[in-house]
Design a protein around this motif. Structure first.
Motif, PDB file in Angstrom:
ATOM      1  N   ARG A  52     -78.376  14.754-103.923  1.00 12.67           N
ATOM      2  CA  ARG A  52     -78.992  14.238-105.165  1.00 12.67           C
ATOM      3  C   ARG A  52     -78.527  15.008-106.396  1.00 12.67           C
ATOM      4  O   ARG A  52     -78.267  16.205-106.331  1.00 12.67           O
ATOM      5  N   VAL A  53     -78.455  14.293-107.506  1.00 12.00           N
ATOM      6  CA  VAL A  53     -78.118  14.919-108.788  1.00 12.00           C
ATOM      7  C   VAL A  53     -79.279  14.756-109.747  1.00 12.00           C
ATOM      8  O   VAL A  53     -79.982  13.736-109.720  1.00 12.00           O
ATOM      9  N   LEU A  63     -75.694   8.931-120.344  1.00 10.78           N
ATOM     10  CA  LEU A  63     -75.669   9.711-119.096  1.00 10.78           C
ATOM     11  C   LEU A  63     -75.754   8.813-117.864  1.00 10.78           C
ATOM     12  O   LEU A  63     -75.036   9.015-116.885  1.00 10.78           O
ATOM     13  N   GLU A  64     -76.652   7.839-117.915  1.00  8.62           N
ATOM     14  CA  GLU A  64     -76.797   6.972-116.734  1.00  8.62           C
ATOM     15  C   GLU A  64     -75.518   6.161-116.466  1.00  8.62           C
ATOM     16  O   GLU A  64     -75.046   6.128-115.323  1.00  8.62           O
ATOM     17  N   PRO A  65     -74.901   5.516-117.496  1.00  9.28           N
ATOM     18  CA  PRO A  65     -73.621   4.834-117.226  1.00  9.28           C
ATOM     19  C   PRO A  65     -72.542   5.779-116.683  1.00  9.28           C
ATOM     20  O   PRO A  65     -71.772   5.399-115.799  1.00  9.28           O
ATOM     21  N   LEU A  66     -72.519   7.015-117.187  1.00  9.43           N
ATOM     22  CA  LEU A  66     -71.512   7.963-116.674  1.00  9.43           C
ATOM     23  C   LEU A  66     -71.779   8.278-115.203  1.00  9.43           C
ATOM     24  O   LEU A  66     -70.850   8.398-114.396  1.00  9.43           O
ATOM     25  N   ALA A  67     -73.061   8.417-114.853  1.00 12.68           N
ATOM     26  CA  ALA A  67     -73.405   8.714-113.454  1.00 12.68           C
ATOM     27  C   ALA A  67     -73.054   7.523-112.563  1.00 12.68           C
ATOM     28  O   ALA A  67     -72.538   7.695-111.451  1.00 12.68           O
ATOM     29  N   ARG A  68     -73.272   6.321-113.059  1.00 10.01           N
ATOM     30  CA  ARG A  68     -72.929   5.114-112.280  1.00 10.01           C
ATOM     31  C   ARG A  68     -71.423   5.062-112.062  1.00 10.01           C
ATOM     32  O   ARG A  68     -70.947   4.819-110.959  1.00 10.01           O
ATOM     33  N   GLU A  69     -70.683   5.320-113.152  1.00  7.55           N
ATOM     34  CA  GLU A  69     -69.214   5.282-113.072  1.00  7.55           C
ATOM     35  C   GLU A  69     -68.684   6.323-112.079  1.00  7.55           C
ATOM     36  O   GLU A  69     -67.683   6.103-111.399  1.00  7.55           O
ATOM     37  N   SER A  72     -83.892   6.953-114.716  1.00  5.19           N
ATOM     38  CA  SER A  72     -83.909   7.922-115.814  1.00  5.19           C
ATOM     39  C   SER A  72     -85.230   7.846-116.546  1.00  5.19           C
ATOM     40  O   SER A  72     -85.995   6.891-116.395  1.00  5.19           O
ATOM     41  N   GLY A  73     -85.493   8.884-117.320  1.00  3.29           N
ATOM     42  CA  GLY A  73     -86.757   8.923-118.058  1.00  3.29           C
ATOM     43  C   GLY A  73     -86.756  10.084-119.037  1.00  3.29           C
ATOM     44  O   GLY A  73     -85.747  10.775-119.208  1.00  3.29           O
ATOM     45  N   ASP A  74     -87.889  10.278-119.675  1.00  7.17           N
ATOM     46  CA  ASP A  74     -88.030  11.350-120.666  1.00  7.17           C
ATOM     47  C   ASP A  74     -89.107  12.334-120.226  1.00  7.17           C
ATOM     48  O   ASP A  74     -90.104  11.939-119.621  1.00  7.17           O
ATOM     49  N   HIS A  94     -84.381  14.292-121.801  1.00  6.56           N
ATOM     50  CA  HIS A  94     -84.097  13.032-121.116  1.00  6.56           C
ATOM     51  C   HIS A  94     -83.462  13.417-119.784  1.00  6.56           C
ATOM     52  O   HIS A  94     -82.719  14.394-119.709  1.00  6.56           O
ATOM     53  N   PHE A  95     -83.772  12.676-118.720  1.00  9.69           N
ATOM     54  CA  PHE A  95     -83.163  13.016-117.431  1.00  9.69           C
ATOM     55  C   PHE A  95     -82.658  11.767-116.728  1.00  9.69           C
ATOM     56  O   PHE A  95     -83.134  10.648-116.970  1.00  9.69           O
ATOM     57  N   VAL A  96     -81.671  11.992-115.864  1.00 10.08           N
ATOM     58  CA  VAL A  96     -81.142  10.941-114.998  1.00 10.08           C
ATOM     59  C   VAL A  96     -81.073  11.514-113.590  1.00 10.08           C
ATOM     60  O   VAL A  96     -80.609  12.645-113.405  1.00 10.08           O
TER      61      VAL A  96
END
Ligand SMILES: C[S@@+](CC[C@H](N)C(=O)[O-])C[C@H]1O[C@@H](n2cnc3c(N)ncnc32)[C@H](O)[C@@H]1O
Length: 229
Positions: A151-152, A185-191, A199-201, A207-209
């Motif tokens: 997990r990241v 961040l989320e699109p980068l993690a998906r890529e 993700s959330g705050d 902010h976290f993913v």
């Protein structure tokens, strides 16, 4: 202003490296207004880390989160903190008395670890310090060094939503924190290949993913893997 004060002498390979570890600790304490331990405790919980696991903290700075992670994985787990800043790594080593928690100089975008080494990778407040052109590569590296099913947790500063706070934070910390593009961040993690993304705050600061590295037989089929935590 604050940024320039903390960075100190430029690092040859990492323009975002922080050179003044003690000053960073003082400003973190002030900046989180007494809530740093509680907030980082929430990051530990969000990472879903368990006793006995092997953890990498990317851009670990003074080692604050790494030490908290080490308390959770003890006695059999390990935490390695990586940061390009020699002064940050020295500070982290000098302030860590936990077996299994070590620190090493290194770059997020070129991690010195074999594929599949870690159960959990965390990074807090560091992605905006990595040059923009290298951020995608840094997140791909986090993916590479995780084992399948690992997990990241990526956490970074959330720009203030109020106009006044935004005005104040600009001169204090520079434009990066005013406009930090945490929505990328989320699109980068998906890529990079992560699945099970959410993700959330953690208001008002972070902010976290979270994501999971799918098992080898799930990749290609686009199956996300189970959600982190
Ligand atoms: C704001 S500090 C956060 C430190 C720590 N993670 C925390 O939560 O307190 C950002 C850190 O990112 C590090 N950094 C800068 N460039 C980096 C890179 N290319 N790879 C990894 N870390 C980097 C800096 O040296 C600094 O220690």
């Amino acid at each position: 202003m604050l940024g320039r004060l903390l960075h100190g002498r430029p690092h040859p390979g990492a323009p975002g490296a922080i050179g003044h570890a003690r000053a960073y600790e003082v400003f973190s304490g002030l900046g989180f207004a007494g809530r740093r331990r509680r907030l980082y405790g929430q990051l530990v919980a969000l990472s879903g880390v368990r006793p006995g696991e092997h953890v990498l903290d990317v851009g670990c700075g003074t080692g604050y989160l790494a030490r908290m992670m080490a308390e959770t994985v003890a006695p059999d787990g390990t935490v390695l903190g990586v940061d390009p800043s020699g002064p940050m790594i020295r500070y982290a080593r000098d302030h860590t008395r936990l077996g299994g928690c070590t620190f090493s100089e290194g770059f997020a975008e070129d991690l010195d670890a074999p594929d599949g080494t870690f159960d959990v990778v965390v990074t807090s407040l560091a992605v905006h310090h990595i040059p923009e052109a290298k951020r995608a590569q840094a997140i791909k590296e986090m993916f590479r060094v995780l084992r399948p099913g690992g997990r990241v947790l990526i956490a970074d500063y959330r720009p203030p939503s109020g106009r006044l706070a935004r005005r104040l934070i600009g001169p204090l910390s520079g434009p990066v924190m005013r406009h930090n593009p945490v929505h990328l961040l989320e699109p980068l993690a998906r890529e990079a290949g992560f699945g099970g993304l959410n993700s959330g705050d953690l208001r008002p600061f972070l902010h976290f993913v979270r994501g999971v590295k799918p098992a080898a037989d799930e990749r290609g089929r686009g199956v996300a893997g189970e959600a982190a935590g």
